[in-house]
Motif scaffolding. Structure first.
Motif, mmCIF file in Angstrom:
data_model
loop_
_atom_site.group_PDB
_atom_site.id
_atom_site.type_symbol
_atom_site.label_atom_id
_atom_site.label_comp_id
_atom_site.label_asym_id
_atom_site.label_seq_id
_atom_site.Cartn_x
_atom_site.Cartn_y
_atom_site.Cartn_z
ATOM 1 N N VAL A 86 0.872 -1.174 0.000
ATOM 2 C CA VAL A 86 0.000 0.000 0.000
ATOM 3 C C VAL A 86 0.910 1.225 0.000
ATOM 4 O O VAL A 86 2.120 1.114 0.163
ATOM 5 C CB VAL A 86 -0.924 0.026 1.243
ATOM 6 C CG1 VAL A 86 -1.880 -1.152 1.234
ATOM 7 C CG2 VAL A 86 -0.108 0.039 2.543
ATOM 8 N N HIS A 87 0.335 2.393 -0.191
ATOM 9 C CA HIS A 87 1.108 3.622 -0.019
ATOM 10 C C HIS A 87 0.224 4.688 0.627
ATOM 11 O O HIS A 87 -0.990 4.481 0.770
ATOM 12 C CB HIS A 87 1.736 4.093 -1.337
ATOM 13 C CG HIS A 87 0.781 4.502 -2.411
ATOM 14 N ND1 HIS A 87 -0.017 5.626 -2.329
ATOM 15 C CD2 HIS A 87 0.498 3.944 -3.620
ATOM 16 C CE1 HIS A 87 -0.736 5.758 -3.437
ATOM 17 N NE2 HIS A 87 -0.446 4.738 -4.225
ATOM 18 N N ILE A 130 8.161 -2.856 6.646
ATOM 19 C CA ILE A 130 9.094 -2.617 5.536
ATOM 20 C C ILE A 130 8.547 -1.548 4.600
ATOM 21 O O ILE A 130 7.386 -1.604 4.172
ATOM 22 C CB ILE A 130 9.337 -3.901 4.710
ATOM 23 C CG1 ILE A 130 9.724 -5.078 5.606
ATOM 24 C CG2 ILE A 130 10.424 -3.651 3.661
ATOM 25 C CD1 ILE A 130 9.848 -6.395 4.851
ATOM 26 N N HIS A 131 9.394 -0.579 4.254
ATOM 27 C CA HIS A 131 9.126 0.371 3.180
ATOM 28 C C HIS A 131 10.139 0.125 2.074
ATOM 29 O O HIS A 131 11.329 -0.079 2.360
ATOM 30 C CB HIS A 131 9.274 1.813 3.658
ATOM 31 C CG HIS A 131 8.250 2.247 4.658
ATOM 32 N ND1 HIS A 131 8.280 3.494 5.252
ATOM 33 C CD2 HIS A 131 7.156 1.612 5.153
ATOM 34 C CE1 HIS A 131 7.256 3.604 6.079
ATOM 35 N NE2 HIS A 131 6.559 2.471 6.042
ATOM 36 N N ALA A 132 9.700 0.171 0.811
ATOM 37 C CA ALA A 132 10.612 -0.156 -0.289
ATOM 38 C C ALA A 132 10.250 0.600 -1.554
ATOM 39 O O ALA A 132 9.116 1.057 -1.737
ATOM 40 C CB ALA A 132 10.581 -1.661 -0.571
ATOM 41 N N GLY A 143 6.883 2.412 -5.387
ATOM 42 C CA GLY A 143 7.277 2.068 -4.037
ATOM 43 C C GLY A 143 6.101 2.075 -3.102
ATOM 44 O O GLY A 143 4.990 2.464 -3.472
ATOM 45 N N GLY A 144 6.333 1.628 -1.885
ATOM 46 C CA GLY A 144 5.276 1.629 -0.905
ATOM 47 C C GLY A 144 5.623 0.890 0.365
ATOM 48 O O GLY A 144 6.772 0.506 0.607
ATOM 49 N N HIS A 145 4.589 0.717 1.149
ATOM 50 C CA HIS A 145 4.632 0.030 2.444
ATOM 51 C C HIS A 145 4.328 -1.438 2.162
ATOM 52 O O HIS A 145 3.200 -1.784 1.814
ATOM 53 C CB HIS A 145 3.559 0.690 3.322
ATOM 54 C CG HIS A 145 3.392 0.142 4.684
ATOM 55 N ND1 HIS A 145 3.533 0.924 5.803
ATOM 56 C CD2 HIS A 145 3.040 -1.087 5.124
ATOM 57 C CE1 HIS A 145 3.289 0.183 6.874
ATOM 58 N NE2 HIS A 145 2.993 -1.031 6.483
ATOM 59 N N VAL A 285 11.240 9.065 -0.634
ATOM 60 C CA VAL A 285 9.891 8.987 -0.085
ATOM 61 C C VAL A 285 8.881 8.559 -1.146
ATOM 62 O O VAL A 285 9.094 8.735 -2.348
ATOM 63 C CB VAL A 285 9.449 10.343 0.515
ATOM 64 C CG1 VAL A 285 10.422 10.796 1.586
ATOM 65 C CG2 VAL A 285 9.297 11.415 -0.569
ATOM 66 N N ILE A 286 7.764 8.008 -0.647
ATOM 67 C CA ILE A 286 6.612 7.662 -1.483
ATOM 68 C C ILE A 286 5.461 8.567 -1.061
ATOM 69 O O ILE A 286 5.140 8.654 0.130
ATOM 70 C CB ILE A 286 6.182 6.196 -1.267
ATOM 71 C CG1 ILE A 286 7.382 5.258 -1.264
ATOM 72 C CG2 ILE A 286 5.144 5.782 -2.298
ATOM 73 C CD1 ILE A 286 8.171 5.220 -2.519
#
Length: 316
Positions: A86-87, A130-132, A143-145, A285-286
């Motif tokens: 998700v983001h 995790i964030h990626a 990217g996202g969570h 950042v996302i």
């Protein structure tokens, strides 16, 4: 949805937006202290996750492998194969301006750009945050969570682990924000008695790092300096840190309010105990559109949105 997110229109805000870097006061009761820190001994390890490995399960298993209750992690290289994520999204109203999108999935190999993780416990069960960010075969950056079910890709993943000997990381629902957040607690293994600790060599008993939870509204660079100073460090590095700020203000641009999530935060603090300390931070950042931005963070311009899991190591 598979093979790419953000292909459908996401809901827009129902309230006026503010400038990036404008602090948010959450609807819940304000919590204190605003920065919660635990000094800790830290050892560094590298693990390789082979193709098809469940990323969350592998990191959670590492807690038992190293017999600790807290790990911070920084992904070094490799690929994802399947990603669930998700983001950030707009919340329902002005009092609750932050939320998350529905779950997206991506089913093709993607190249890792950045990722950071906090590994600890929720309800006494191993739990991973995790964030990626990644680049797909067409060169599109997303990217996202990340969510459980995310798998390592054909070339695997290399992950740098910072194993914390003296901190138990626990994720609970925060009454101030209504979101779950990790916080550090002092941890001493029951098997390590007082006599054993007292007889250990001094270089294994002196904390060389600090793990902190930074609450909403605290300026990120000022929090880094405060943590470094309070630990007695003259110089320190920031690694394997993740969290959110109210948009992002870089020296060369911005990402929109009300929330962005950091895939990583890195930097240095020098002369921390002097009248002229220097803090230099970079990050990626996302935002609420799922877009990825990066750069040097502008000084005193980035308040924490929901929480920040900050990891600082002494530079010797």
């Amino acid at each position: 949805m598979s093979n790419g997110a953000e292909t459908t229109e996401l809901p827009g805000p129902t309230f006026p937006l503010k400038n990036p870097g404008t602090a948010v006061v959450h609807a819940g009761l304000r919590q204190d202290p605003r920065i919660v820190s635990v000094p800790t001994r830290c050892t560094e390890h590298t693990i390789d996750l082979s193709e098809g490995t469940d990323v969350f399960a592998a990191l959670e298993t590492a807690l038992g492998t190293f017999s600790v209750s807290g790990i911070m992690a920084e992904f070094v290289s490799g690929q994802f194969e399947h990603i669930e994520y998700v983001h950030p999204a707009y919340g329902p109203d002005a009092e609750h301006p932050m939320s998350f999108t529905h779950t997206f999935a991506f089913d093709q190999p993607t190249q890792l750009r950045h990722a950071s993780a906090t590994v600890g416990f929720r309800d006494d069960v191993p739990f991973c945050h995790i964030h990626a960010s990644w680049t797909d075969a067409d060169g599109v950056i997303k990217g996202g969570h990340l969510l459980p079910g995310t798998l390592a890709g054909p070339s695997g993943l290399r992950v740098r682990l910072f194993v914390l000997a003296d901190s138990r990381l626990v994720s609970d629902v925060d009454p101030e924000t209504g979101f779950s957040a990790f916080a550090p607690h002092l941890f001493e293994p029951e098997s390590a008695g007082t006599e054993a600790r007292a007889s250990a060599p001094s270089n294994t008993t002196v904390p060389d790092a600090v793990i902190s939870r930074v609450r909403p509204g605290e300026l990120l660079d000022e929090a880094v300096l405060t943590v470094t100073r309070n630990a007695g460090f003259t110089s320190a590095e920031v690694v394997a840190s993740l969290g959110s700020t109210t948009g992002a203000v870089f020296t060369g641009g911005t990402a929109p309010w009300p929330a962005v999530e950091f895939t990583y935060l890195a930097g240095t603090v020098t002369d921390a105990q002097s009248q002229g300390p220097r803090v230099s931070l970079i990050g990626e950042v996302i935002d609420v559109a799922g877009e990825v931005s990066s750069g040097s963070l502008a000084p005193v311009s980035n308040p924490v949105a929901v929480t920040f899991e900050l990891f600082v190591r002494r530079i010797t």
